[in-house]
Design a protein around this motif. Structure first.
Motif, PDB file in Angstrom:
ATOM      1  N   GLU A  81     -12.781 -15.208  19.882  1.00 22.07           N
ATOM      2  CA  GLU A  81     -13.642 -14.505  20.943  1.00 22.07           C
ATOM      3  C   GLU A  81     -14.171 -13.323  20.006  1.00 22.07           C
ATOM      4  OE1 GLU A  81     -13.480 -12.123  25.188  1.00 22.07           O
ATOM      5  OE2 GLU A  81     -12.110 -13.596  24.817  1.00 22.07           O
ATOM      6  N   ALA A  83     -16.043  -9.736  20.183  1.00 23.04           N
ATOM      7  CA  ALA A  83     -16.677  -8.676  21.285  1.00 23.04           C
ATOM      8  C   ALA A  83     -17.635  -7.845  20.674  1.00 23.04           C
ATOM      9  CB  ALA A  83     -15.298  -7.626  21.559  1.00 23.04           C
ATOM     10  N   TRP A  84     -18.433  -7.170  21.292  1.00 15.29           N
ATOM     11  CA  TRP A  84     -19.504  -6.380  20.962  1.00 15.29           C
ATOM     12  C   TRP A  84     -18.978  -5.285  19.983  1.00 15.29           C
ATOM     13  CZ3 TRP A  84     -24.462  -7.592  21.279  1.00 15.29           C
ATOM     14  CH2 TRP A  84     -24.793  -8.416  22.308  1.00 15.29           C
ATOM     15  N   SER A  85     -18.041  -5.009  20.022  1.00 12.87           N
ATOM     16  CA  SER A  85     -17.560  -4.059  18.856  1.00 12.87           C
ATOM     17  C   SER A  85     -17.543  -4.592  17.547  1.00 12.87           C
ATOM     18  CB  SER A  85     -16.058  -3.411  19.211  1.00 12.87           C
ATOM     19  OG  SER A  85     -15.282  -4.559  19.252  1.00 12.87           O
ATOM     20  N   TYR A  86     -17.312  -5.901  17.473  1.00 18.91           N
ATOM     21  CA  TYR A  86     -17.298  -6.413  16.149  1.00 18.91           C
ATOM     22  C   TYR A  86     -18.819  -6.371  15.608  1.00 18.91           C
ATOM     23  CZ  TYR A  86     -16.854 -10.154  12.803  1.00 18.91           C
ATOM     24  OH  TYR A  86     -16.812 -11.021  11.726  1.00 18.91           O
ATOM     25  N   TRP A  87     -19.842  -6.795  16.432  1.00 16.79           N
ATOM     26  CA  TRP A  87     -21.240  -6.565  15.980  1.00 16.79           C
ATOM     27  C   TRP A  87     -21.770  -5.440  15.805  1.00 16.79           C
ATOM     28  CZ3 TRP A  87     -21.427 -11.500  14.691  1.00 16.79           C
ATOM     29  CH2 TRP A  87     -21.172 -12.367  15.666  1.00 16.79           C
ATOM     30  N   ILE A  88     -21.358  -4.390  16.632  1.00 12.36           N
ATOM     31  CA  ILE A  88     -21.658  -2.831  16.373  1.00 12.36           C
ATOM     32  C   ILE A  88     -21.069  -2.610  15.237  1.00 12.36           C
ATOM     33  CG2 ILE A  88     -21.529  -0.527  17.198  1.00 12.36           C
ATOM     34  CD1 ILE A  88     -21.648  -2.035  20.121  1.00 12.36           C
ATOM     35  N   SER A  89     -19.875  -2.793  14.677  1.00 10.27           N
ATOM     36  CA  SER A  89     -19.030  -2.359  13.598  1.00 10.27           C
ATOM     37  C   SER A  89     -20.032  -2.855  12.497  1.00 10.27           C
ATOM     38  CB  SER A  89     -17.607  -2.623  13.608  1.00 10.27           C
ATOM     39  OG  SER A  89     -16.891  -2.045  14.751  1.00 10.27           O
ATOM     40  N   VAL A 154     -24.874 -14.864  12.684  1.00  9.47           N
ATOM     41  CA  VAL A 154     -25.949 -13.692  13.356  1.00  9.47           C
ATOM     42  C   VAL A 154     -26.598 -12.994  12.039  1.00  9.47           C
ATOM     43  CG1 VAL A 154     -25.999 -11.795  14.712  1.00  9.47           C
ATOM     44  CG2 VAL A 154     -24.519 -13.700  15.322  1.00  9.47           C
ATOM     45  N   PHE A 270     -13.608   1.370  16.950  1.00  8.95           N
ATOM     46  CA  PHE A 270     -13.336   0.600  17.848  1.00  8.95           C
ATOM     47  C   PHE A 270     -12.013  -0.382  17.889  1.00  8.95           C
ATOM     48  CE2 PHE A 270     -17.944   0.579  17.342  1.00  8.95           C
ATOM     49  CZ  PHE A 270     -18.298   0.872  18.489  1.00  8.95           C
ATOM     50  N   TYR A 276     -10.342  -9.582  12.357  1.00  6.31           N
ATOM     51  CA  TYR A 276     -11.753  -9.352  12.596  1.00  6.31           C
ATOM     52  C   TYR A 276     -12.365  -8.207  11.867  1.00  6.31           C
ATOM     53  CZ  TYR A 276     -11.796 -12.943  16.138  1.00  6.31           C
ATOM     54  OH  TYR A 276     -11.928 -14.051  16.962  1.00  6.31           O
TER      55      TYR A 276
END
Length: 331
Positions: A81, A83-89, A154, A270, A276
């Protein structure tokens, strides 16, 4: 796992305080960059021609890495899974490096708007296929496979899409025409298509078996070595002396600033699983990607500078990657 726990594990096993850790980190990067240097040396010695290098690159993009992606995404137990924190980081770090690279270029004489955008893009576009995939799978194994391929899915459309829109923002083309053009480019990209196929197969529960699985695995098994040889052989055509100072600036932004920003966000701002956060940081630590050079050629601007930055950042990558592996505790 929280950020504090991740950082705790980081420091507890930090190889910077252990000679054995340094040796282990070196053992991860030596085979990868060793193959790159062998490919480069073979090309310089005339053992590998430009035709061989181009053909090998096409094979890696069109067959080997797509097979690796499908084989990995459809592997039983491959789940997770994000989370948005992964993409934001990750993309927060990429955005910072892109902004700084563009700002520095705009302050240099003789670099027009499109060229400055390409400087920023080169400072934030990671070499994912040739170096990133084999490096991260080597460092994180099964724990890193899912976040790696999700980020790869992405990374390509988002980074290429942003670069294309920024460069062509003054072209006069309608927005829908630009979107349509980008969609056609992505749908012709074997990496992007294989990601869509792999995720569709995973979502529907289809797992290759028998002869199809054997064929996919056979091609997938050639991906890493062929990609690294192709990268090394392709370095021969880049000229480092075009603008060594400018190339060093881009290389430092890419190999150091980009992963540093991601590391701070992923580990200190985060909360996410340690694997991750480590994958995002190591993904960012990869040298300048070939797509930056391809865009420079397409738009006929800053070709020499971007080519030099690809070479310089790749040559610096063994040292900088070793440092990041030690900081991430992957030794």
């Amino acid at each position: 796992m929280g950020a504090k726990a991740g950082v705790g594990m980081l420091c507890a096993g930090c190889p910077a305080q252990s000679p054995a850790g340094f040796v282990n980190a070196l053992a991860i990067i030596a085979p990868i960059f060793g193959i790159v240097l062998i490919g480069w040396g073979a090309a310089l010695a005339g053992l590998l021609s430009d035709k061989v290098s181009d053909g090998l690159s096409e094979y890696v993009f069109a067959v080997a890495v797509p097979a690796l992606i499908i084989a990995t995404l459809t592997r039983p137990g491959m789940s997770g899974e994000v989370a948005w924190s992964y993409w934001i980081s990750y993309f927060g770090g990429a955005g910072l490096s892109w902004f700084v690279g563009t700002l520095i270029a705009r302050r240099r004489a003789g670099i027009e708007r499109r060229g400055a955008i390409l400087h920023g893009f080169a400072a934030s576009q990671s070499n994912t296929v040739f170096v990133g995939v084999p490096m991260i799978l080597q460092a994180y194994g099964e724990d890193g496979a899912f976040p790696l391929f999700m980020l790869l899915a992405v990374h390509l459309p988002l980074m290429m899409g942003c670069a294309t829109f920024l460069i062509e923002s003054d072209s006069g083309l309608p927005v829908l025409a630009r979107i349509r053009g980008l969609a056609l480019v992505l749908l012709k990209n074997p990496i992007f298509v294989s990601l869509l196929i792999g995720m569709a197969m995973k979502g529907t529960g289809i797992t290759p078996s028998g002869i199809p699985k054997s064929l996919i695995d056979a091609f997938a098994g050639t991906a890493s070595t062929c990609a690294l040889v192709a990268l090394g052989a392709g370095l021969k055509r880049y000229r480092v002396l075009f603008d060594l100072k400018g190339a060093l600036v881009i290389a430092c932004l890419k190999n150091l600033l980009h992963p540093l920003a991601v590391w701070v966000l992923a580990f200190h701002v985060f909360k996410m699983p340690t694997a991750y956060a480590g994958v995002a940081t190591l993904f960012a630590a990869m040298p300048v990607g070939i797509n930056a050079y391809l865009l420079a050629v397409r738009y006929r601007t800053e070709t020499g500078m971007v080519a030099a930055s690809v070479l310089v950042s790749t040559l610096l990558a063994p040292v900088t990657t070793l440092l990041w592996l030690m900081l991430l505790g992957r030794a």
